[in-house]
Design a protein around this motif. Structure first.
Motif, PDB file in Angstrom:
ATOM      1  N   GLN B  51      32.977  45.976  40.992  1.00  0.00           N
ATOM      2  CA  GLN B  51      32.479  44.757  41.618  1.00  0.00           C
ATOM      3  C   GLN B  51      31.154  44.304  41.011  1.00  0.00           C
ATOM      4  OE1 GLN B  51      32.619  44.801  45.928  1.00  0.00           O
ATOM      5  NE2 GLN B  51      34.550  45.892  45.854  1.00  0.00           N
ATOM      6  N   ASN B  54      31.681  41.626  37.740  1.00  0.00           N
ATOM      7  CA  ASN B  54      31.786  40.171  37.820  1.00  0.00           C
ATOM      8  C   ASN B  54      30.798  39.587  38.835  1.00  0.00           C
ATOM      9  OD1 ASN B  54      32.981  40.794  40.226  1.00  0.00           O
ATOM     10  ND2 ASN B  54      34.757  39.475  39.949  1.00  0.00           N
ATOM     11  N   LEU B  56      29.972  40.325  41.928  1.00  0.00           N
ATOM     12  CA  LEU B  56      30.226  40.239  43.365  1.00  0.00           C
ATOM     13  C   LEU B  56      29.228  41.091  44.127  1.00  0.00           C
ATOM     14  CD1 LEU B  56      34.096  40.323  43.649  1.00  0.00           C
ATOM     15  CD2 LEU B  56      32.580  38.483  44.320  1.00  0.00           C
ATOM     16  N   LEU B  87      38.912  39.988  38.296  1.00  0.00           N
ATOM     17  CA  LEU B  87      38.999  41.228  39.060  1.00  0.00           C
ATOM     18  C   LEU B  87      40.149  41.144  40.056  1.00  0.00           C
ATOM     19  CD1 LEU B  87      37.973  43.940  40.100  1.00  0.00           C
ATOM     20  CD2 LEU B  87      36.228  42.751  41.381  1.00  0.00           C
ATOM     21  N   PHE B  89      41.688  42.933  43.107  1.00  0.00           N
ATOM     22  CA  PHE B  89      41.281  43.933  44.088  1.00  0.00           C
ATOM     23  C   PHE B  89      42.411  44.884  44.464  1.00  0.00           C
ATOM     24  CE2 PHE B  89      37.543  41.517  44.616  1.00  0.00           C
ATOM     25  CZ  PHE B  89      36.660  42.346  45.259  1.00  0.00           C
ATOM     26  N   HIS B  94      47.069  41.095  49.812  1.00  0.00           N
ATOM     27  CA  HIS B  94      46.430  40.716  51.078  1.00  0.00           C
ATOM     28  C   HIS B  94      45.588  39.456  50.958  1.00  0.00           C
ATOM     29  CE1 HIS B  94      46.779  45.041  52.842  1.00  0.00           C
ATOM     30  NE2 HIS B  94      47.928  44.476  52.554  1.00  0.00           N
ATOM     31  N   GLN B  95      45.442  38.916  49.762  1.00  0.00           N
ATOM     32  CA  GLN B  95      44.629  37.705  49.608  1.00  0.00           C
ATOM     33  C   GLN B  95      45.499  36.464  49.440  1.00  0.00           C
ATOM     34  OE1 GLN B  95      42.773  39.034  46.023  1.00  0.00           O
ATOM     35  NE2 GLN B  95      43.968  37.633  44.771  1.00  0.00           N
ATOM     36  N   LEU B  96      46.828  36.639  49.410  1.00  0.00           N
ATOM     37  CA  LEU B  96      47.718  35.482  49.265  1.00  0.00           C
ATOM     38  C   LEU B  96      47.614  34.623  50.519  1.00  0.00           C
ATOM     39  CD1 LEU B  96      50.839  37.377  47.906  1.00  0.00           C
ATOM     40  CD2 LEU B  96      49.269  35.992  46.578  1.00  0.00           C
TER      41      LEU B  96
END
Lengths: 269, 285
Positions: B51, B54, B56, B87, B89, B94-96
């Motif tokens: 992380q 990039n 974050l 990146l 994760f 789970h980010q869709l």
């Protein structure tokens, strides 16, 4: 960023306040809040502040931790103060354009601000020193008499404990999803309010899905262990008052009586 | 053109009773085009480390440089950095969030402010790169299988055309078939595009076959950094920190102990087969 919300979070350390029975802390917090709203002069608030400072000191939780939680309510605080400041009728002090600040308004606004700040800090002392499980155990026991009038105390307590338990989990999840979307170039900071609200869609959708998934998993796990509510349910560690708890109640009573007496004496501001 | 970490340290929950030093004085150079395996036990700091790459997470101490510029400079364009250093994760599915797979993949390039045509072109290319069948494109991402969801999510990052692709445990929670498919896809991706890849994993078996270089993390520090061959030589030390060399390494060492003249430091099954074959033939001849 989201880690800064301390409301409902537990701070792990060893202190007399941590060891107190959760019922004492619950009653204490309620008494403290009532006392805040009964006081009518500055001396009373000094009393409350001293009492609060002592509790924080004994709890060994860094003060920085409590004020961190304040950031999230600063907006609410500002609105309350502004409304009270300008909209209370009374003897005018300053006036410009259509707005007038009155003596009563100033007094009310500052008292409101003090009350709110101490209310938040006071209740965060409780949540920071008590695990969510303990807290709801205490609540269940305190509200037990209500069972006689058919209030589902156990169920409500269970729901509360699940809700509290999920706060840090969902916060962490939000943090993770936000980071994942930021890695895909999402921007949560710039733009106007509508743009900002729109930018939250990619966070909220996955968050809701994961919350439903978690709720489903939890329900399944509870059922697999034959959970069926409060009737005939026993506890591994039942709550029992110890000597320290009685002493704490005494101190509380002393504070309440003293605080109200001082706080309601009338000699100006 | 490279990523450089210079004495990077990171502390979680600084100045509280829960203080944890997740990274401790990390120095790394990630040159262009390398395929790197970042290995470590749970809690070794590998996810925190990626992380930083990039921007974050901001290093508590030390600095990260991308193409010679300090990414924590106040005027550094973090959004551009995130499009260059992609990146993915852990559990990226789970980010869709979009109604169909294609629009979800468009999210990344759209955020870069590209014209609509270019966005769609990139999304299409990315979905092709991860090998998702065409009939999935306009389905809801939530109707796909686990492996397909993950590939759609990886495509979402690939569509930004990063120069460096970081994948945090891309095989976690997949069955062996799904795992091989994802890893094979990543290998093909690298052959076709030549981008730099950092593959985070806790399984030696996963990475040994594919990567040029392995970085082993333990308790927030870099423990080993070298080719798979060099790293797996230390298989006894790796075991002590809860990791293990690939099974081939163990077999080869045992064979060597039994008196077969083989090179015990091979890392893939293919190499092992050749080695054993040579040794046996040599004996006969």
């Amino acid at each position: 960023m989201l880690r800064d919300i301390t409301l409902g979070q537990y701070y792990q350390t060893e202190s007399p306040i941590h060891r107190l029975d959760p019922r004492v802390k619950l009653v204490g917090t309620i008494v403290f809040i009532i006392s805040l709203f009964c006081m009518k002069n500055l001396l009373g608030y000094v009393c409350a502040a001293v009492f609060l400072a002592m509790c924080i000191r004994i709890s060994k939780v860094p003060f920085k931790f409590m004020t961190k939680g304040m950031k999230s309510i600063i907006m609410l605080l500002m609105i309350t103060v502004v409304f009270n400041l300008f909209l209370t009728p009374g003897t005018p002090l300053v006036s410009f354009w259509k707005l007038t600040i009155t003596r009563e308004g100033l007094r009310l606004a500052s008292f409101m601000a003090i009350r709110l700040v101490m209310l938040i800090i006071g209740s965060s002392v409780m949540t920071l020193t008590t695990t969510p499980n303990n807290l709801t155990d205490g609540m269940e026991k305190l509200l037990n008499p209500l069972k006689k009038i058919k209030v589902p105390v156990h169920e409500v307590a269970m729901m509360m404990s699940i809700a509290l338990r999920f706060i840090p989990i969902l916060l962490e999840e939000t943090d993770k999803i936000m980071k994942a979307q930021m890695a895909r170039g999402a921007d949560f900071e710039s733009g106007n309010l509508i743009k900002k609200a729109k930018a939250l869609v990619p966070v909220l959708v996955p968050l809701f899905i994961s919350a439903f998934r978690r709720a489903n998993d939890l329900a399944m796990a509870m059922e697999a262990r034959c959970y069926r509510g409060g009737e005939h349910r026993t506890k591994m560690k039942p709550l029992v008052y110890k000597k320290a708890d009685y002493i704490a109640y005494l101190i509380l009573l002393f504070y309440f009586a003293g605080g109200i007496c001082i706080g309601r004496l009338t000699f100006g501001i | 053109m490279s990523l450089i970490l210079d004495h990077v340290s990171y502390t979680y929950e600084a100045e509280t009773s829960m203080e944890i030093k997740a990274l401790n004085d990390i120095n790394l150079v990630i040159p262009d085009g390398q395929f790197i395996g970042l290995i470590g036990h749970t809690g070794s700091g590998k996810s925190t480390l990626v992380q930083h790459l990039n921007g974050l997470v901001r290093a508590t101490e030390g600095a990260v440089y991308y193409n010679g510029a300090d990414i924590d400079d106040s005027d550094y364009n973090k959004r551009e950095l995130r499009s260059k250093v992609g990146l993915v994760f852990q559990y990226p599915e789970h980010q869709l969030f979009e109604a169909d797979v294609f629009s979800d993949v468009c999210f990344g390039p759209k955020n870069l402010g590209l014209p609509a045509k270019e966005v769609e072109l990139r999304a299409y290319e990315a979905l092709k790169l991860v090998g998702l069948p065409d009939d999935c494109f306009y389905q809801s991402p939530f109707d796909l299988s686990g492996g397909q969801k993950r590939r759609a999510a990886i495509a979402g990052v690939l569509a930004m055309k990063p120069e460096v692709l970081i994948l945090d445990e891309p095989t976690a929670g997949l069955d062996p078939k799904g795992r091989d498919e994802i890893l094979g896809q990543i290998k093909r991706l690298r052959e076709e595009t030549g981008i730099t890849i950092v593959l985070v994993s806790h399984s030696m078996e996963d990475v040994a076959e594919y990567v040029d270089r392995i970085i082993v993390m333990n308790q927030g520090r870099v423990m080993y950094d070298g080719t798979p061959r060099e790293v797996f030589k230390n298989y006894r030390e790796l075991e002590e920190v809860g990791l293990a060399a690939p099974q081939v390494t163990y077999i080869m060492h045992r064979l060597q102990e039994k008196g077969l003249s083989v090179d015990a430091d091979v890392t893939t099954i293919k190499e092992a087969v050749t080695q054993i074959g040579m040794a046996l033939n040599g004996k006969k001849g």
